[in-house]
Write a protein that holds these residues in place. Structure first.
Motif, mmCIF file in Angstrom:
data_model
loop_
_atom_site.group_PDB
_atom_site.id
_atom_site.type_symbol
_atom_site.label_atom_id
_atom_site.label_comp_id
_atom_site.label_asym_id
_atom_site.label_seq_id
_atom_site.Cartn_x
_atom_site.Cartn_y
_atom_site.Cartn_z
ATOM 1 N N TRP A 1 -9.804 -10.463 -8.590
ATOM 2 C CA TRP A 1 -9.351 -9.206 -8.940
ATOM 3 C C TRP A 1 -8.318 -8.982 -9.808
ATOM 4 O O TRP A 1 -8.125 -8.001 -10.438
ATOM 5 N N ALA A 2 -6.979 -9.453 -9.065
ATOM 6 C CA ALA A 2 -5.595 -9.445 -9.682
ATOM 7 C C ALA A 2 -5.931 -9.256 -11.423
ATOM 8 O O ALA A 2 -6.093 -10.784 -11.720
ATOM 9 N N GLY A 3 -5.282 -8.535 -11.495
ATOM 10 C CA GLY A 3 -4.879 -8.243 -12.504
ATOM 11 C C GLY A 3 -6.255 -7.838 -13.710
ATOM 12 O O GLY A 3 -6.115 -7.571 -14.786
ATOM 13 N N THR B 1 -12.248 -3.546 0.500
ATOM 14 C CA THR B 1 -12.689 -4.218 0.003
ATOM 15 C C THR B 1 -11.932 -3.727 -1.554
ATOM 16 O O THR B 1 -10.637 -3.083 -1.135
ATOM 17 N N PRO B 2 -12.074 -4.002 -2.982
ATOM 18 C CA PRO B 2 -11.253 -4.054 -4.130
ATOM 19 C C PRO B 2 -11.026 -2.963 -4.490
ATOM 20 O O PRO B 2 -11.588 -2.116 -3.990
ATOM 21 N N ASP B 3 -10.126 -2.223 -4.948
ATOM 22 C CA ASP B 3 -9.532 -0.919 -5.084
ATOM 23 C C ASP B 3 -10.247 -0.237 -5.392
ATOM 24 O O ASP B 3 -10.713 0.792 -5.651
ATOM 25 N N ASP B 4 -10.655 -0.941 -6.799
ATOM 26 C CA ASP B 4 -11.395 0.343 -7.897
ATOM 27 C C ASP B 4 -13.169 0.338 -6.821
ATOM 28 O O ASP B 4 -13.191 0.769 -7.851
ATOM 29 N N THR B 5 -13.000 -0.268 -6.068
ATOM 30 C CA THR B 5 -14.861 -0.055 -5.228
ATOM 31 C C THR B 5 -14.740 1.501 -4.068
ATOM 32 O O THR B 5 -15.478 1.811 -3.838
#
Length: 436
Positions: A209-211, A118-122
Protein backbone atom coordinates in the motif's frame (compact mmCIF):
# COMPACT_ATOMS: atom_id res chain seq x y z
CA UNK A 1 -29.01 -2.86 25.68
CA UNK A 2 -25.50 -3.98 26.61
CA UNK A 3 -25.22 -6.90 29.02
CA UNK A 4 -23.93 -5.31 32.19
CA UNK A 5 -20.94 -6.85 33.92
CA UNK A 6 -20.54 -9.45 31.15
CA UNK A 7 -16.95 -10.37 30.29
CA UNK A 8 -16.18 -8.77 26.93
CA UNK A 9 -15.02 -10.68 23.89
CA UNK A 10 -12.41 -9.23 21.53
CA UNK A 11 -12.33 -9.21 17.75
CA UNK A 12 -9.02 -8.44 16.04
CA UNK A 13 -9.44 -7.28 12.43
CA UNK A 14 -6.20 -7.43 10.48
CA UNK A 15 -3.58 -10.14 11.06
CA UNK A 16 -0.47 -8.18 10.14
CA UNK A 17 2.66 -7.19 12.01
CA UNK A 18 1.09 -5.11 14.76
CA UNK A 19 -1.56 -7.69 15.59
CA UNK A 20 0.32 -11.00 15.22
CA UNK A 21 4.01 -10.23 14.68
CA UNK A 22 3.82 -12.10 11.38
CA UNK A 23 5.52 -10.42 8.41
CA UNK A 24 6.05 -12.10 5.06
CA UNK A 25 9.36 -10.42 4.20
CA UNK A 26 13.02 -11.42 4.52
CA UNK A 27 13.63 -8.74 7.16
CA UNK A 28 10.73 -9.94 9.35
CA UNK A 29 8.93 -7.87 11.98
CA UNK A 30 10.23 -4.63 13.46
CA UNK A 31 12.71 -5.03 16.31
CA UNK A 32 10.46 -3.16 18.75
CA UNK A 33 7.49 -5.52 18.26
CA UNK A 34 8.84 -8.97 17.29
CA UNK A 35 5.75 -10.80 18.61
CA UNK A 36 3.24 -8.11 17.65
CA UNK A 37 1.23 -6.04 20.12
CA UNK A 38 -2.53 -6.58 19.81
CA UNK A 39 -2.62 -10.38 19.83
CA UNK A 40 -0.17 -10.93 22.67
CA UNK A 41 -1.92 -8.26 24.74
CA UNK A 42 -5.36 -9.81 24.37
CA UNK A 43 -4.02 -13.32 25.00
CA UNK A 44 -2.34 -12.14 28.19
CA UNK A 45 -5.44 -10.18 29.22
CA UNK A 46 -7.44 -13.38 28.88
CA UNK A 47 -4.90 -15.14 31.11
CA UNK A 48 -5.54 -12.37 33.64
CA UNK A 49 -9.33 -12.68 33.37
CA UNK A 50 -9.82 -9.36 31.53
CA UNK A 51 -11.37 -10.66 28.27
CA UNK A 52 -13.05 -13.88 27.19
CA UNK A 53 -13.43 -15.12 23.61
CA UNK A 54 -10.92 -14.04 20.94
CA UNK A 55 -11.61 -13.87 17.20
CA UNK A 56 -9.15 -12.96 14.43
CA UNK A 57 -10.27 -11.81 10.97
CA UNK A 58 -8.13 -11.00 7.97
CA UNK A 59 -8.62 -10.71 4.22
CA UNK A 60 -6.25 -13.57 3.29
CA UNK A 61 -7.32 -16.97 4.58
CA UNK A 62 -4.43 -18.83 2.93
CA UNK A 63 -1.98 -16.96 5.20
CA UNK A 64 -3.77 -17.88 8.41
CA UNK A 65 -2.06 -21.27 8.97
CA UNK A 66 1.36 -19.57 8.93
CA UNK A 67 0.04 -16.76 11.12
CA UNK A 68 -1.30 -19.20 13.70
CA UNK A 69 2.00 -21.11 13.61
CA UNK A 70 3.94 -17.88 14.06
CA UNK A 71 1.80 -16.80 17.02
CA UNK A 72 2.21 -20.21 18.62
CA UNK A 73 5.99 -19.99 18.29
CA UNK A 74 6.32 -16.38 19.43
CA UNK A 75 3.63 -16.38 22.13
CA UNK A 76 2.37 -19.84 23.04
CA UNK A 77 5.81 -21.48 23.17
CA UNK A 78 7.61 -18.42 24.55
CA UNK A 79 5.53 -17.84 27.68
CA UNK A 80 3.75 -19.87 30.33
CA UNK A 81 -0.05 -20.23 30.40
CA UNK A 82 -0.81 -18.36 27.18
CA UNK A 83 -3.96 -19.86 25.61
CA UNK A 84 -4.07 -19.07 21.89
CA UNK A 85 -7.53 -20.53 21.30
CA UNK A 86 -9.41 -18.34 18.83
CA UNK A 87 -11.62 -18.53 15.77
CA UNK A 88 -10.05 -17.21 12.58
CA UNK A 89 -11.72 -15.93 9.41
CA UNK A 90 -11.95 -16.48 6.48
CA UNK A 91 -11.42 -20.20 5.92
CA UNK A 92 -7.84 -21.30 5.31
CA UNK A 93 -8.54 -22.02 1.62
CA UNK A 94 -9.84 -18.52 0.83
CA UNK A 95 -7.19 -16.56 -1.06
CA UNK A 96 -8.74 -13.12 -0.57
CA UNK A 97 -11.99 -11.88 0.92
CA UNK A 98 -12.02 -8.20 1.92
CA UNK A 99 -15.44 -8.72 3.56
CA UNK A 100 -14.27 -11.55 5.85
CA UNK A 101 -14.22 -9.16 8.82
CA UNK A 102 -18.03 -9.31 8.77
CA UNK A 103 -17.81 -13.01 9.69
CA UNK A 104 -15.89 -11.95 12.79
CA UNK A 105 -18.43 -9.22 13.62
CA UNK A 106 -21.20 -11.82 13.46
CA UNK A 107 -19.47 -13.73 16.28
CA UNK A 108 -19.54 -10.72 18.61
CA UNK A 109 -22.19 -9.40 20.99
CA UNK A 110 -23.12 -5.76 21.55
CA UNK A 111 -20.67 -4.21 23.96
CA UNK A 112 -17.73 -6.36 22.85
CA UNK A 113 -14.49 -4.72 21.68
CA UNK A 114 -12.78 -4.71 18.31
CA UNK A 115 -9.38 -3.54 17.08
CA UNK A 116 -8.87 -2.51 13.46
CA UNK A 117 -5.31 -2.76 12.16
CA UNK A 118 -5.70 -2.87 8.40
CA UNK A 119 -4.56 -0.57 5.55
CA UNK A 120 -5.57 3.03 6.18
CA UNK A 121 -8.06 3.26 3.34
CA UNK A 122 -10.11 0.36 4.75
CA UNK A 123 -10.59 1.79 8.26
CA UNK A 124 -13.74 3.78 7.55
CA UNK A 125 -15.89 1.01 6.10
CA UNK A 126 -14.81 -1.55 8.70
CA UNK A 127 -15.21 0.83 11.63
CA UNK A 128 -18.67 1.89 10.49
CA UNK A 129 -19.83 -1.74 10.30
CA UNK A 130 -18.48 -2.38 13.80
CA UNK A 131 -20.19 0.71 15.20
CA UNK A 132 -23.51 -0.30 13.68
CA UNK A 133 -23.10 -3.72 15.33
CA UNK A 134 -22.80 -2.02 18.72
CA UNK A 135 -19.11 -2.78 19.23
CA UNK A 136 -16.59 -0.54 20.95
CA UNK A 137 -13.90 0.24 18.38
CA UNK A 138 -10.17 0.90 18.70
CA UNK A 139 -8.71 1.97 15.33
CA UNK A 140 -5.07 2.05 14.31
CA UNK A 141 -3.72 5.50 13.56
CA UNK A 142 -4.70 7.29 11.46
CA UNK A 143 -8.37 6.75 12.23
CA UNK A 144 -9.31 7.57 8.64
CA UNK A 145 -7.81 9.61 5.81
CA UNK A 146 -10.37 12.39 5.48
CA UNK A 147 -12.10 14.73 7.87
CA UNK A 148 -15.46 13.91 6.29
CA UNK A 149 -15.02 10.24 7.21
CA UNK A 150 -13.82 11.13 10.70
CA UNK A 151 -16.88 13.26 11.34
CA UNK A 152 -19.15 10.53 10.00
CA UNK A 153 -17.65 7.98 12.41
CA UNK A 154 -18.03 10.46 15.24
CA UNK A 155 -21.71 10.94 14.52
CA UNK A 156 -22.28 7.19 14.16
CA UNK A 157 -20.55 6.51 17.48
CA UNK A 158 -22.85 9.02 19.21
CA UNK A 159 -25.92 7.54 17.55
CA UNK A 160 -25.11 3.99 18.65
CA UNK A 161 -23.70 4.90 22.05
CA UNK A 162 -20.36 3.13 21.60
CA UNK A 163 -16.81 4.11 22.46
CA UNK A 164 -14.58 4.73 19.45
CA UNK A 165 -10.93 5.68 19.88
CA UNK A 166 -7.67 5.85 17.96
CA UNK A 167 -4.76 3.72 19.16
CA UNK A 168 -2.30 6.56 19.79
CA UNK A 169 -0.18 4.60 22.24
CA UNK A 170 2.39 7.37 22.74
CA UNK A 171 -0.14 9.02 25.05
CA UNK A 172 0.62 6.27 27.56
CA UNK A 173 4.40 6.68 27.55
CA UNK A 174 5.00 8.08 31.07
CA UNK A 175 7.54 10.58 29.75
CA UNK A 176 5.19 11.87 27.05
CA UNK A 177 2.33 11.99 29.55
CA UNK A 178 4.44 14.05 31.93
CA UNK A 179 5.57 16.30 29.06
CA UNK A 180 1.93 16.95 28.15
CA UNK A 181 1.13 18.01 31.70
CA UNK A 182 4.21 20.25 31.88
CA UNK A 183 3.33 21.86 28.54
CA UNK A 184 0.06 23.02 30.08
CA UNK A 185 2.08 25.23 32.46
CA UNK A 186 4.10 26.96 29.73
CA UNK A 187 1.59 29.56 28.57
CA UNK A 188 0.88 30.18 24.90
CA UNK A 189 2.20 27.97 22.11
CA UNK A 190 5.24 29.13 20.11
CA UNK A 191 7.05 26.24 18.36
CA UNK A 192 6.93 22.47 17.96
CA UNK A 193 9.08 20.13 15.90
CA UNK A 194 8.98 16.35 15.73
CA UNK A 195 10.90 13.65 13.90
CA UNK A 196 9.97 10.02 13.26
CA UNK A 197 12.13 7.92 10.94
CA UNK A 198 12.16 4.18 10.31
CA UNK A 199 14.55 1.88 8.50
CA UNK A 200 13.87 1.45 4.80
CA UNK A 201 13.19 -2.28 5.34
CA UNK A 202 9.77 -1.06 6.55
CA UNK A 203 9.00 -0.34 2.91
CA UNK A 204 9.21 -4.08 2.20
CA UNK A 205 6.57 -4.74 4.85
CA UNK A 206 4.23 -2.09 3.43
CA UNK A 207 4.94 -2.47 -0.28
CA UNK A 208 1.30 -3.47 -0.84
CA UNK A 209 0.00 0.00 0.00
CA UNK A 210 2.96 2.40 0.29
CA UNK A 211 2.28 5.38 -1.92
CA UNK A 212 -0.94 3.83 -3.21
CA UNK A 213 -3.62 3.92 -0.53
CA UNK A 214 -1.65 5.90 2.07
CA UNK A 215 1.69 7.54 2.80
CA UNK A 216 4.33 8.01 5.49
CA UNK A 217 2.66 11.19 6.74
CA UNK A 218 -0.52 9.33 7.70
CA UNK A 219 1.47 6.39 9.04
CA UNK A 220 4.03 8.16 11.26
CA UNK A 221 3.42 11.91 11.53
CA UNK A 222 0.00 11.20 13.01
CA UNK A 223 1.65 10.12 16.29
CA UNK A 224 3.31 13.43 17.13
CA UNK A 225 0.52 15.52 15.65
CA UNK A 226 -1.74 13.84 18.20
CA UNK A 227 0.73 14.43 21.04
CA UNK A 228 1.01 18.09 20.10
CA UNK A 229 -2.76 18.59 19.78
CA UNK A 230 -3.41 16.62 23.00
CA UNK A 231 -0.98 18.89 24.83
CA UNK A 232 -2.15 22.31 23.70
CA UNK A 233 -5.42 22.17 21.75
CA UNK A 234 -7.09 23.91 24.69
CA UNK A 235 -4.92 26.99 24.10
CA UNK A 236 -4.26 26.96 20.35
CA UNK A 237 -5.54 25.54 17.06
CA UNK A 238 -3.97 24.77 13.66
CA UNK A 239 -5.09 27.11 10.89
CA UNK A 240 -2.83 26.47 7.87
CA UNK A 241 -0.84 23.51 6.51
CA UNK A 242 1.89 23.31 3.87
CA UNK A 243 3.62 20.04 2.92
CA UNK A 244 6.81 19.05 1.13
CA UNK A 245 8.26 15.65 0.30
CA UNK A 246 11.46 13.86 -0.69
CA UNK A 247 11.45 11.06 -3.26
CA UNK A 248 13.78 8.55 -4.89
CA UNK A 249 14.71 5.95 -2.27
CA UNK A 250 11.37 4.14 -1.98
CA UNK A 251 10.77 3.99 -5.71
CA UNK A 252 14.23 2.57 -6.28
CA UNK A 253 13.92 -0.02 -3.53
CA UNK A 254 10.45 -1.26 -4.50
CA UNK A 255 10.93 -0.80 -8.27
CA UNK A 256 7.57 0.93 -8.21
CA UNK A 257 6.02 2.62 -11.24
CA UNK A 258 4.01 4.95 -8.98
CA UNK A 259 5.42 7.78 -6.87
CA UNK A 260 6.17 7.01 -3.23
CA UNK A 261 7.29 9.80 -0.93
CA UNK A 262 10.33 8.83 1.18
CA UNK A 263 9.99 11.67 3.67
CA UNK A 264 7.08 14.04 4.23
CA UNK A 265 7.36 17.28 6.19
CA UNK A 266 4.35 19.31 7.27
CA UNK A 267 4.67 22.98 8.24
CA UNK A 268 1.64 24.04 10.24
CA UNK A 269 0.64 27.50 11.44
CA UNK A 270 -1.12 27.47 14.81
CA UNK A 271 -3.06 30.34 16.37
CA UNK A 272 -3.30 30.89 20.12
CA UNK A 273 -6.92 31.19 21.14
CA UNK A 274 -6.58 33.95 23.72
CA UNK A 275 -4.54 36.64 21.98
CA UNK A 276 -4.43 35.34 18.36
CA UNK A 277 -0.63 35.22 18.44
CA UNK A 278 0.93 32.63 16.13
CA UNK A 279 2.90 29.43 16.65
CA UNK A 280 4.70 27.16 14.21
CA UNK A 281 4.91 23.37 14.03
CA UNK A 282 7.06 21.14 11.83
CA UNK A 283 6.22 17.43 11.68
CA UNK A 284 8.66 15.16 9.78
CA UNK A 285 8.29 11.45 9.05
CA UNK A 286 10.31 9.04 6.90
CA UNK A 287 10.65 5.36 6.06
CA UNK A 288 13.89 5.81 4.13
CA UNK A 289 16.43 5.80 6.97
CA UNK A 290 19.35 3.36 7.30
CA UNK A 291 19.44 0.64 9.93
CA UNK A 292 20.12 2.23 13.31
CA UNK A 293 20.27 1.42 17.02
CA UNK A 294 16.46 1.30 17.26
CA UNK A 295 13.60 0.68 14.86
CA UNK A 296 12.23 4.23 15.08
CA UNK A 297 14.13 7.44 15.74
CA UNK A 298 11.51 9.63 17.40
CA UNK A 299 11.68 12.84 19.37
CA UNK A 300 10.07 16.24 19.74
CA UNK A 301 10.82 19.76 20.96
CA UNK A 302 8.03 21.98 22.31
CA UNK A 303 8.50 25.68 23.06
CA UNK A 304 5.86 27.66 24.89
CA UNK A 305 5.83 31.31 25.88
CA UNK A 306 7.23 30.42 29.30
CA UNK A 307 9.51 27.45 28.68
CA UNK A 308 10.30 24.39 26.59
CA UNK A 309 10.23 20.57 26.72
CA UNK A 310 12.34 18.04 24.79
CA UNK A 311 11.72 14.28 24.71
CA UNK A 312 13.52 11.46 22.87
CA UNK A 313 11.57 8.20 22.76
CA UNK A 314 14.47 6.24 21.28
CA UNK A 315 17.33 7.34 23.53
CA UNK A 316 16.23 6.13 26.96
CA UNK A 317 19.77 5.66 28.27
CA UNK A 318 19.23 1.88 28.19
CA UNK A 319 21.31 -0.14 25.73
CA UNK A 320 22.62 -3.64 25.16
CA UNK A 321 24.96 -5.46 22.78
CA UNK A 322 25.28 -9.13 21.86
CA UNK A 323 27.54 -11.15 19.59
CA UNK A 324 24.74 -12.13 17.24
CA UNK A 325 22.65 -8.94 17.22
CA UNK A 326 25.13 -6.15 17.84
CA UNK A 327 24.29 -2.87 19.57
CA UNK A 328 20.74 -1.67 20.23
CA UNK A 329 18.93 1.05 22.16
CA UNK A 330 16.13 -0.57 24.16
CA UNK A 331 12.70 0.77 25.05
CA UNK A 332 10.85 -1.74 27.28
CA UNK A 333 8.59 1.15 28.31
CA UNK A 334 6.77 0.43 25.02
CA UNK A 335 6.58 -3.39 24.96
CA UNK A 336 8.53 -5.73 27.25
CA UNK A 337 8.89 -9.18 25.67
CA UNK A 338 11.43 -10.68 28.06
CA UNK A 339 9.55 -13.21 30.25
CA UNK A 340 9.78 -13.00 34.03
CA UNK A 341 11.38 -15.54 36.39
CA UNK A 342 8.41 -17.92 36.13
CA UNK A 343 8.33 -17.75 32.34
CA UNK A 344 5.21 -15.59 32.15
CA UNK A 345 4.69 -12.56 29.94
CA UNK A 346 5.55 -9.50 32.04
CA UNK A 347 4.86 -6.54 29.74
CA UNK A 348 1.65 -5.28 31.33
CA UNK A 349 3.17 -1.89 32.19
CA UNK A 350 4.29 -1.12 28.64
CA UNK A 351 2.48 1.77 26.98
CA UNK A 352 1.69 -0.39 23.94
CA UNK A 353 -0.11 -2.83 26.25
CA UNK A 354 -1.68 -0.12 28.40
CA UNK A 355 -3.18 1.59 25.36
CA UNK A 356 -5.24 -1.51 24.64
CA UNK A 357 -6.02 -2.51 28.23
CA UNK A 358 -7.28 0.94 29.21
CA UNK A 359 -9.54 1.01 26.16
CA UNK A 360 -11.03 -2.36 27.16
CA UNK A 361 -11.52 -1.20 30.75
CA UNK A 362 -13.26 1.97 29.52
CA UNK A 363 -15.53 -0.11 27.28
CA UNK A 364 -16.49 -2.25 30.27
CA UNK A 365 -17.33 0.88 32.25
CA UNK A 366 -19.55 2.10 29.40
CA UNK A 367 -21.28 -1.29 29.28
CA UNK A 368 -21.90 -1.13 33.04
CA UNK A 369 -23.39 2.36 32.80
CA UNK A 370 -20.71 3.89 35.00
CA UNK A 371 -19.17 5.90 32.15
CA UNK A 372 -20.25 7.39 28.84
CA UNK A 373 -18.20 7.80 25.66
CA UNK A 374 -18.48 11.58 26.20
CA UNK A 375 -17.12 11.05 29.70
CA UNK A 376 -14.09 9.28 28.21
CA UNK A 377 -13.43 12.37 26.11
CA UNK A 378 -13.75 14.61 29.16
CA UNK A 379 -11.20 12.49 31.04
CA UNK A 380 -8.69 13.34 28.29
CA UNK A 381 -6.82 10.02 28.41
CA UNK A 382 -8.03 7.98 25.45
CA UNK A 383 -7.77 9.47 21.96
CA UNK A 384 -11.53 9.34 21.40
CA UNK A 385 -12.96 9.84 17.94
CA UNK A 386 -14.49 13.21 18.83
CA UNK A 387 -11.30 14.59 20.38
CA UNK A 388 -9.01 13.82 17.43
CA UNK A 389 -10.74 15.63 14.56
CA UNK A 390 -7.96 18.19 14.33
CA UNK A 391 -5.35 15.46 13.81
CA UNK A 392 -7.18 14.15 10.75
CA UNK A 393 -7.68 17.71 9.48
CA UNK A 394 -3.91 18.30 9.56
CA UNK A 395 -3.13 14.95 7.94
CA UNK A 396 -5.61 15.40 5.11
CA UNK A 397 -4.52 19.00 4.58
CA UNK A 398 -0.96 17.72 4.21
CA UNK A 399 -2.02 15.24 1.53
CA UNK A 400 -4.01 17.94 -0.29
CA UNK A 401 -1.00 20.27 -0.15
CA UNK A 402 1.28 17.62 -1.66
CA UNK A 403 -1.25 16.95 -4.41
CA UNK A 404 -1.37 20.68 -5.17
CA UNK A 405 2.38 21.30 -5.55
CA UNK A 406 2.86 22.39 -1.95
CA UNK A 407 0.04 24.92 -1.87
CA UNK A 408 -1.06 26.06 1.56
CA UNK A 409 -4.30 24.62 2.90
CA UNK A 410 -6.38 26.62 5.38
CA UNK A 411 -8.45 24.97 8.13
CA UNK A 412 -11.75 26.66 8.91
CA UNK A 413 -13.68 25.97 12.13
CA UNK A 414 -17.26 26.03 13.31
CA UNK A 415 -18.69 29.11 15.02
CA UNK A 416 -17.29 27.97 18.37
CA UNK A 417 -13.81 27.62 16.88
CA UNK A 418 -13.60 24.00 18.02
CA UNK A 419 -14.49 21.61 15.20
CA UNK A 420 -12.82 21.77 11.74
CA UNK A 421 -15.46 22.14 9.01
CA UNK A 422 -13.64 23.16 5.83
CA UNK A 423 -10.26 22.87 4.11
CA UNK A 424 -9.39 25.55 1.58
CA UNK A 425 -6.59 25.08 -0.94
CA UNK A 426 -4.47 28.09 -1.77
CA UNK A 427 -5.43 30.28 1.16
CA UNK A 428 -8.04 32.99 1.45
CA UNK A 429 -9.85 33.87 -1.73
CA UNK A 430 -9.13 30.61 -3.50
CA UNK A 431 -12.02 28.96 -5.33
CA UNK A 432 -10.64 25.49 -4.52
CA UNK A 433 -12.63 24.62 -1.42
CA UNK A 434 -13.22 21.23 0.06
CA UNK A 435 -16.28 21.26 2.30
CA UNK A 436 -16.44 18.35 4.69
Amino acid sequence: LFTRFKMVNALMIGAGEYTTGCVFTASGPASDKPAGVIGITFIDMRRRGKVDKLVLADACGTKLPIIRETMQKKIGDAYQDMDLTMETFPADDVAFDPQAYKLGIAKMDKGDVVTIFTPDDTHFEIAMECIKAGLHVLIAKPAVKTLAQHRALNEAAKQHGVLVAVEYHKRFDPIYTDAKDRIRTLGGFSFFTSTMTQCKTQLDTFRGWAGKSSDINYYLNSHHIDIHAWSCLHIAKPIRVTAMASTGIANDRLKADWEIEDTITLMVQWENREDKSLGTAIYMSSWAAPKADCHTQQYFHYMGHKGEVRADQCKRGYNWSTDDRGYAALNPLYMKYTPNRTGHFAGQSGYGYRSIELFVEAAKEVNAGRLTPAGCTDEGVLATIDSTLVVTAILEAGRISLDNAGASVDITYDAAGVEPVELTVGGAGSSKKRKL
